[in-house]
Every structure is written in structure tokens, then in C-alpha cells.
Write a protein that holds these residues in place. Structure first.
Motif, PDB file in Angstrom:
ATOM      1  N   PHE A  93      83.538  -2.318  59.167  1.00 18.33           N
ATOM      2  CA  PHE A  93      84.153  -1.849  57.853  1.00 18.33           C
ATOM      3  C   PHE A  93      84.486  -0.020  58.009  1.00 18.33           C
ATOM      4  CE2 PHE A  93      82.010  -5.282  55.382  1.00 18.33           C
ATOM      5  CZ  PHE A  93      83.201  -5.684  54.516  1.00 18.33           C
ATOM      6  N   LEU A  94      85.648   0.217  57.308  1.00 18.57           N
ATOM      7  CA  LEU A  94      86.002   1.655  57.438  1.00 18.57           C
ATOM      8  C   LEU A  94      85.291   2.490  56.198  1.00 18.57           C
ATOM      9  CD1 LEU A  94      89.760   1.363  57.925  1.00 18.57           C
ATOM     10  CD2 LEU A  94      88.003   1.511  59.579  1.00 18.57           C
ATOM     11  N   GLY A  95      85.412   3.688  56.199  1.00 16.82           N
ATOM     12  CA  GLY A  95      84.691   4.274  55.161  1.00 16.82           C
ATOM     13  C   GLY A  95      83.464   4.913  55.594  1.00 16.82           C
ATOM     14  N   THR A  96      82.667   5.655  54.626  1.00 18.63           N
ATOM     15  CA  THR A  96      81.427   6.464  55.010  1.00 18.63           C
ATOM     16  C   THR A  96      80.141   5.740  54.274  1.00 18.63           C
ATOM     17  OG1 THR A  96      81.828   7.850  53.268  1.00 18.63           O
ATOM     18  CG2 THR A  96      83.074   8.615  55.110  1.00 18.63           C
ATOM     19  N   GLY A  97      79.100   6.133  54.840  1.00 16.01           N
ATOM     20  CA  GLY A  97      77.867   5.609  54.400  1.00 16.01           C
ATOM     21  C   GLY A  97      77.280   4.871  55.289  1.00 16.01           C
ATOM     22  N   LEU A  98      75.751   4.785  54.980  1.00 12.71           N
ATOM     23  CA  LEU A  98      74.938   4.058  55.601  1.00 12.71           C
ATOM     24  C   LEU A  98      74.553   2.502  55.306  1.00 12.71           C
ATOM     25  CD1 LEU A  98      72.423   6.898  56.476  1.00 12.71           C
ATOM     26  CD2 LEU A  98      74.113   6.065  58.050  1.00 12.71           C
ATOM     27  N   GLY A  99      74.416   1.731  56.061  1.00  8.72           N
ATOM     28  CA  GLY A  99      73.872   0.429  55.747  1.00  8.72           C
ATOM     29  C   GLY A  99      75.192  -0.398  55.210  1.00  8.72           C
ATOM     30  N   SER A 100      74.950  -1.318  54.254  1.00  9.03           N
ATOM     31  CA  SER A 100      75.889  -2.170  53.739  1.00  9.03           C
ATOM     32  C   SER A 100      76.921  -1.678  52.892  1.00  9.03           C
ATOM     33  CB  SER A 100      75.514  -3.528  53.272  1.00  9.03           C
ATOM     34  OG  SER A 100      74.802  -3.207  52.076  1.00  9.03           O
ATOM     35  N   LEU A 101      76.658  -0.459  52.113  1.00 12.36           N
ATOM     36  CA  LEU A 101      77.541   0.180  51.302  1.00 12.36           C
ATOM     37  C   LEU A 101      78.662   1.204  51.885  1.00 12.36           C
ATOM     38  CD1 LEU A 101      78.379   0.284  47.980  1.00 12.36           C
ATOM     39  CD2 LEU A 101      76.454   2.305  47.855  1.00 12.36           C
ATOM     40  N   LYS A 102      79.791   1.056  51.650  1.00 12.88           N
ATOM     41  CA  LYS A 102      80.674   2.104  52.115  1.00 12.88           C
ATOM     42  C   LYS A 102      81.377   2.658  51.090  1.00 12.88           C
ATOM     43  CE  LYS A 102      79.928   1.132  56.398  1.00 12.88           C
ATOM     44  NZ  LYS A 102      78.930   2.347  57.151  1.00 12.88           N
ATOM     45  N   GLU A 103      82.018   3.794  51.316  1.00 11.68           N
ATOM     46  CA  GLU A 103      82.770   4.659  50.320  1.00 11.68           C
ATOM     47  C   GLU A 103      83.947   5.093  50.906  1.00 11.68           C
ATOM     48  OE1 GLU A 103      82.420   8.313  47.215  1.00 11.68           O
ATOM     49  OE2 GLU A 103      80.735   7.486  48.006  1.00 11.68           O
ATOM     50  N   ASN A 104      85.158   4.612  50.459  1.00  9.15           N
ATOM     51  CA  ASN A 104      86.367   4.695  50.831  1.00  9.15           C
ATOM     52  C   ASN A 104      87.402   5.722  50.072  1.00  9.15           C
ATOM     53  OD1 ASN A 104      86.924   2.395  53.068  1.00  9.15           O
ATOM     54  ND2 ASN A 104      85.628   1.692  51.367  1.00  9.15           N
ATOM     55  N   LYS A 105      87.792   6.607  50.486  1.00  8.97           N
ATOM     56  CA  LYS A 105      88.618   7.746  49.869  1.00  8.97           C
ATOM     57  C   LYS A 105      90.169   7.327  50.388  1.00  8.97           C
ATOM     58  CE  LYS A 105      89.382  12.508  49.324  1.00  8.97           C
ATOM     59  NZ  LYS A 105      88.991  13.879  49.824  1.00  8.97           N
ATOM     60  N   LEU A 106      91.053   6.621  49.622  1.00  7.69           N
ATOM     61  CA  LEU A 106      92.338   6.274  49.865  1.00  7.69           C
ATOM     62  C   LEU A 106      93.345   7.108  49.174  1.00  7.69           C
ATOM     63  CD1 LEU A 106      91.177   2.420  49.164  1.00  7.69           C
ATOM     64  CD2 LEU A 106      91.016   3.587  51.253  1.00  7.69           C
ATOM     65  N   TRP A 107      94.197   7.451  50.164  1.00  5.49           N
ATOM     66  CA  TRP A 107      95.400   8.185  49.566  1.00  5.49           C
ATOM     67  C   TRP A 107      96.166   7.553  48.408  1.00  5.49           C
ATOM     68  CZ3 TRP A 107      96.854  13.086  49.922  1.00  5.49           C
ATOM     69  CH2 TRP A 107      96.209  14.011  50.933  1.00  5.49           C
ATOM     70  N   TYR A 108      96.731   8.083  47.305  1.00  9.67           N
ATOM     71  CA  TYR A 108      97.426   7.503  46.601  1.00  9.67           C
ATOM     72  C   TYR A 108      98.724   8.374  46.319  1.00  9.67           C
ATOM     73  CZ  TYR A 108      99.225   6.268  41.799  1.00  9.67           C
ATOM     74  OH  TYR A 108     100.339   5.995  40.563  1.00  9.67           O
ATOM     75  N   LYS A 109      98.612   9.486  46.028  1.00  2.45           N
ATOM     76  CA  LYS A 109      99.665  10.434  46.145  1.00  2.45           C
ATOM     77  C   LYS A 109      99.738  11.874  46.462  1.00  2.45           C
ATOM     78  CE  LYS A 109     102.545   7.927  42.495  1.00  2.45           C
ATOM     79  NZ  LYS A 109     103.556   7.420  43.198  1.00  2.45           N
ATOM     80  N   GLU A 110     100.575  12.457  46.997  1.00  2.00           N
ATOM     81  CA  GLU A 110     100.461  13.821  47.605  1.00  2.00           C
ATOM     82  C   GLU A 110     101.378  14.913  46.734  1.00  2.00           C
ATOM     83  OE1 GLU A 110     100.274  15.888  52.046  1.00  2.00           O
ATOM     84  OE2 GLU A 110     101.218  14.038  51.711  1.00  2.00           O
TER      85      GLU A 110
END
Length: 160
Positions: free
Chosen positions: A99-116
Motif C-alpha cells: 500500500f502507498l500512503g503514510t502510516g504504520l500498521g494496516s492503516l494508511k493515509e493517502n494525500k491525492l492531488w485533485y486540482k492545482e
């Protein structure tokens, strides 16, 4: 007692200052599954209309998420009736299945680009609606109940 209060004030101020780019950052919790008909909405008061901002969709997922990507429809409704609607695809895993994203264990947090570089040139409230449109390979009907997504968020940042 007083030294304890001072300590907690310093901790709070330190944490608050760590995220100086944040203009808006809210999450909504998804029940056990994210139904394909469930639209997650955020209402945002227009920030400074003279400056550009970067927009993100934030997601938290667990190891119960069984896909390597995620398809979303993100709709932004402007105060005076204009609507922008985008179908977006995001990678959720590396080629090896990690899994991509940040975080330890089984929970990941993803910051996904929407608009710039978005300028909120209409005063008032904007509404952002987010809905998943996942399909399994070779199937016509969408995934009815998407497992493994625990929270969906929307974030506005000042550019660097």
C-alpha cells in the motif's frame, strides 16, 4: 498545575504550526463499507479570492482494501451554480502490492492531488462531493460496497 498548562499550550502551538499550508482539512468517517450511492460532501467557505490554492482528496484505508487503484468522481459546486465534475484514478498500491500512503500498521493515509492553482473567484460556499465508482475487471455493474476505506477527506492548501 501552571507548568502543566504551559507545557500543553506549547505542545498545541507546536502541532498547529507544523501545518502552515493548511486552509481547510476535514474528514468524514465511512461506515464499515462505502456504498456506491453514498456521496461524501464537504462545504467550504471561499478563502481569499486573490490567491491560488492546491486541492487534495485525502483517504485512509486499511489492509481490507483489495484493489490496486481507486476511481472517484469529484464534483465541485460553485456558489453561483457552476459545477466541475472530474473522474479520477488514483494508484493505491506499488507494483508489488504494498500500500502507498503514510502510516504504520494496516492503516494508511493517502494525500491525492485533485486540482492545482485553483482561485476561488466566487464569494460564498463551495460544495465538494466525492463518490467512488469502482468496478471489478470484466464486470459491468460497479462495486456495490467498497471495503477498506475508513475515512474520506478534502484539503485546501496554500501553495509553497
Amino acid at each position: 498545575m501552571r507548568s502543566s498548562l504551559i507545557f500543553w499550550c506549547i505542545v498545541f502551538l507546536s502541532l498547529a504550526s507544523c501545518d502552515s499550508k493548511r486552509v481547510y482539512d476535514e474528514y468524514q468517517t465511512v461506515p464499515k463499507v462505502w456504498n456506491k450511492n453514498e456521496v461524501i460532501s464537504f462545504t467550504v467557505k471561499a478563502p481569499d479570492s486573490t490567491k491560488p490554492y492546491n486541492l487534495f482528496v485525502n483517504l485512509r484505508n486499511t489492509s481490507d482494501y483489495k484493489y490496486s487503484n481507486l476511481f472517484l468522481i469529484v464534483e465541485m459546486n460553485f456558489p453561483h451554480g457552476k459545477t466541475l465534475r472530474d473522474t479520477l484514478e488514483y494508484k493505491m498500491t506499488a507494483p508489488d502490492g504494498t500500500f502507498l500512503g503514510t502510516g504504520l500498521g494496516s492503516l494508511k493515509e493517502n494525500k491525492l492531488w485533485y486540482k492545482e492553482g485553483v482561485v476561488f473567484n466566487e464569494g460564498g460556499e463551495y460544495t465538494v462531493n466525492i463518490q467512488h465508482v469502482m468496478r471489478e475487471s470484466g464486470k459491468v455493474n460497479g462495486v456495490e460496497n467498497l471495503e477498506g476505506i475508513t475515512d474520506v477527506g478534502f484539503r485546501i492548501e496554500k501553495p509553497e
